[in-house]
Design a protein around this motif. Structure first.
Motif, short mmCIF file in Angstrom:
data_model
loop_
_atom_site.label_atom_id
_atom_site.label_comp_id
_atom_site.label_asym_id
_atom_site.label_seq_id
_atom_site.Cartn_x
_atom_site.Cartn_y
_atom_site.Cartn_z
N THR A 46 -8.94 10.70 5.85
CA THR A 46 -10.07 10.96 6.72
C THR A 46 -9.60 11.83 7.86
OG1 THR A 46 -10.45 8.61 6.51
CG2 THR A 46 -12.07 9.84 7.71
N TRP A 47 -10.46 12.72 8.27
CA TRP A 47 -10.13 13.67 9.32
C TRP A 47 -10.96 13.35 10.54
CZ3 TRP A 47 -7.28 17.73 10.92
CH2 TRP A 47 -7.84 18.58 11.86
N PHE A 48 -10.32 13.34 11.70
CA PHE A 48 -11.09 13.23 12.94
C PHE A 48 -10.53 14.23 13.93
CE2 PHE A 48 -12.02 11.68 17.16
CZ PHE A 48 -13.37 11.47 17.06
N GLY A 49 -11.32 15.22 14.30
CA GLY A 49 -10.82 16.31 15.13
C GLY A 49 -11.45 16.35 16.50
N ALA A 51 -3.24 -3.23 7.79
CA ALA A 51 -3.89 -3.35 6.48
C ALA A 51 -3.20 -2.48 5.44
CB ALA A 51 -5.36 -2.97 6.61
N GLY A 52 -2.11 -1.81 5.82
CA GLY A 52 -1.38 -0.98 4.86
C GLY A 52 -1.78 0.48 4.92
N GLY A 53 -2.56 0.85 5.93
CA GLY A 53 -2.91 2.26 6.09
C GLY A 53 -1.81 2.99 6.83
N LEU A 54 -1.92 4.30 6.93
CA LEU A 54 -0.99 5.05 7.76
C LEU A 54 -1.78 6.10 8.53
CD1 LEU A 54 -0.10 8.07 6.36
CD2 LEU A 54 0.77 6.48 4.68
N ARG A 95 -13.08 4.03 5.14
CA ARG A 95 -12.15 3.21 4.35
C ARG A 95 -11.14 4.06 3.58
NH1 ARG A 95 -10.31 -1.58 4.68
NH2 ARG A 95 -10.05 -1.77 2.46
N ARG A 96 -10.50 4.98 4.26
CA ARG A 96 -9.45 5.77 3.60
C ARG A 96 -8.11 5.34 4.18
NH1 ARG A 96 -11.59 10.99 1.87
NH2 ARG A 96 -13.23 10.45 0.42
N PRO A 97 -7.05 5.26 3.35
CA PRO A 97 -5.77 4.76 3.86
C PRO A 97 -5.02 5.72 4.77
CG PRO A 97 -5.63 5.23 1.51
CD PRO A 97 -7.06 5.42 1.89
N VAL A 98 -5.35 7.01 4.74
CA VAL A 98 -4.62 7.96 5.58
C VAL A 98 -5.57 8.51 6.65
CG1 VAL A 98 -3.30 10.10 5.64
CG2 VAL A 98 -3.12 8.59 3.67
N TRP A 99 -5.21 8.29 7.91
CA TRP A 99 -6.02 8.82 9.01
C TRP A 99 -5.30 10.01 9.62
CZ3 TRP A 99 -7.91 4.04 12.33
CH2 TRP A 99 -8.79 3.27 11.55
N LEU A 100 -6.00 11.14 9.71
CA LEU A 100 -5.46 12.32 10.38
C LEU A 100 -6.27 12.51 11.66
CD1 LEU A 100 -5.34 14.62 7.25
CD2 LEU A 100 -3.46 13.32 8.22
N ASP A 115 -4.50 0.82 -2.50
CA ASP A 115 -3.54 1.76 -3.07
C ASP A 115 -2.64 2.34 -1.99
OD1 ASP A 115 -5.71 2.80 -1.91
OD2 ASP A 115 -6.20 4.23 -3.47
N ALA A 116 -1.84 1.48 -1.38
CA ALA A 116 -0.95 1.96 -0.32
C ALA A 116 0.19 2.76 -0.94
CB ALA A 116 -0.38 0.77 0.45
N ALA A 117 0.41 3.96 -0.39
CA ALA A 117 1.50 4.81 -0.87
C ALA A 117 1.98 5.62 0.31
CB ALA A 117 1.01 5.73 -1.99
N PRO A 118 3.28 5.97 0.34
CA PRO A 118 3.77 6.77 1.47
C PRO A 118 3.25 8.20 1.40
CG PRO A 118 5.50 6.42 -0.14
CD PRO A 118 4.33 5.61 -0.61
N LEU A 119 3.10 8.79 2.56
CA LEU A 119 2.73 10.20 2.65
C LEU A 119 4.01 11.01 2.82
CD1 LEU A 119 0.52 12.44 3.07
CD2 LEU A 119 0.77 12.01 5.51
N GLU A 120 4.34 11.81 1.81
CA GLU A 120 5.54 12.64 1.88
C GLU A 120 5.15 14.09 2.04
OE1 GLU A 120 8.35 12.03 -1.32
OE2 GLU A 120 7.82 9.90 -1.35
#
Lengths: 218, 232
Positions: B79-82, B177-180, B146-151, B11-16
């Motif tokens: 996903t959050w990595f701090g 792979a289409g993640g951001l 396996r989350r498409p958005v990495w923070l 489910d690739a989608a842009p982050l706005e």
């Protein structure tokens, strides 16, 4: 959720976990009481249910601050908040893990330690049952206190003060159940109220504690 | 560096992000932050320490609810990595990773171990890892989630140059792979697909303006009056 429960049990049982501490504290308090109060078997028999309940409650309190604080410090709580598990489920599993590693062992050894306090034979099974029904409330209410104080350095003192008043109904009904059973009186009312407190805590605390964690993560 | 490949995200989608205002405690730190990150791109956040990179990432993850503005994707895709890596010292490397895999409904941790060169350390308790190895274990969580958005907040702290390259390779595979990814970092990762955003211009001007607060909004008027006196 089972993975979380398994992880928390492993963490508690391995070195550095809080498993042995509560049990040792319980043992120490119960062993010391006869020395402090004196060897009068009549007095000991009368106060035994109350002493066992107070000792169990204090032992429980000892390990409460570990429920969320360690996960908060190492960032696991942030990651769990974004994970597919609902935070309410996280709270419930962590309270369950706390109970399995403190409340349950205390419940099992309490009738044995009751011998040291000259606990009446009729009360022994009811000490066991009242602790079995009541200690889950101690872990749940404690999880709520831990959720409120997560992120506060050395929050243990505040946590104890917050949780103490919430523990009072469980202490009263739990000790009353066992002492009335020992005296051969009807104990259904305090026992039912004890169960009621636990059920109410189980129903409400996961939501309250999860809300507290969300606020504290900000 | 061994090239790794990830299965494409479905489910690739842009982050706005539109007109985001975020706070740390009571203080408004950033306002008017707007940007779009398309799938397959990484946005590098650059700014001096204390400018609000962490605050922005936490607001996008909704760990700290934003004061204003919108984020197009729900936190369930992030996903959050701090700074803190979420590694438990008493558990082994494999146990740590298996836990996060189970939480995210995944079974196989081998690709994540191999991507971060942890396969040989799998049975070692995390307490005996070096700082860099521990960090790698923390980062491996990104692959089992396996989350498409990495923070990612300062992901390269205490990594050596070779590991930074490994990590850049993993991020590259994630993007392919289409993640951001949104990455707050001071170290250039050398990604082909990266854009850079400087956070400094979004610093909140009215720092005394008190932010949205559920307790004050609920009508605890005396508290609000008292605060306004203090702030003026």
């Amino acid at each position: 959720m089972m993975a979380l429960l398994r992880r928390d049990l492993a963490l508690a049982l391995r070195s550095g976990g809080g498993f042995g501490l509560s049990l040792a504290f319980f043992l120490i308090v119960v062993v010391f009481v006869p020395f402090g109060v004196g060897p009068d078997t009549g007095v000991l028999a009368r106060i035994a249910p109350g002493v066992l309940w107070i000792a169990a409650l204090l032992s429980c309190l000892l390990s409460l601050d570990r429920i969320f604080q360690l996960d908060w410090e190492d960032g696991s709580l942030d990651a769990l908040a974004l994970a597919p598990l609902p935070l309410e489920g996280v709270v419930a599993m962590k309270a369950l893990a706390h109970w399995l590693t403190t409340g349950l062992p205390l419940t099992v050894i309490a009738p044995l330690l009751g011998v040291l306090l000259n606990l009446p034979g009729a009360a022994a099974p009811w000490i066991f049952l009242s602790l079995l029904v009541g200690t889950p409330a101690l872990s749940l209410l404690g999880a709520f206190g831990a959720a409120l104080t997560v992120g506060i350095r050395r929050g243990g003192l505040l946590l104890s003060l917050l949780v103490m008043p919430l523990y009072i109904p469980t202490l009263i009904f739990g000790a009353l159940t066992a002492s009335r059973a020992g005296d051969g009186l009807d104990f259904f009312t305090p026992f039912a109220l004890l169960g009621g407190v636990t059920l109410l805590a189980a129903a409400l605390i996961p939501f309250a504690a999860a809300a507290a964690i969300r606020i504290n993560l900000r | 560096m061994n090239a790794i490949e990830l299965a494409p995200y479905r489910d690739a989608a842009p982050l706005e992000v539109r007109d985001l205002a975020c706070r740390r405690g009571e203080r408004l730190i950033l306002e008017g932050v707007s940007f779009t990150v398309s799938p397959g791109r990484a946005l590098i956040l650059r700014a001096p320490n204390g400018a609000g990179k962490t605050t922005l990432l936490r607001a996008i993850a909704r760990l700290t609810p934003p004061v204003r503005g919108t984020v197009s994707l729900s936190p369930e895709r992030m996903t959050w990595f701090g700074h803190a890596d979420g590694v438990k010292a008493q558990l082994t490397v494999a146990e740590n990773l298996r836990f996060w895999a189970a939480v995210h409904g995944m079974q196989d941790i081998t690709p994540a171990l191999e991507a971060f060169r942890l396969a040989d350390l799998a049975d070692r308790p995390a307490a005996y890892l070096s700082a860099g190895q521990r960090r790698r274990l923390g980062l491996a969580r990104l692959l089992v989630a396996r989350r498409p958005v990495w923070l990612l907040d300062e992901p390269t702290v205490s990594l050596d140059a070779a590991t930074v390259a490994t990590f850049a390779g993993v991020v590259g595979a994630h993007l392919a792979a289409g993640g951001l990814a949104l990455i707050a970092t001071h170290i250039p990762l050398g990604l082909a697909e990266e854009d850079v955003l400087d956070v400094t211009p979004f610093r909140a001007r009215e720092s005394a303006e008190h932010a949205h607060d559920p307790f004050l909004d609920a009508g605890f008027a005396t508290a609000r009056d008292g605060r306004e006196e203090v702030s003026r």
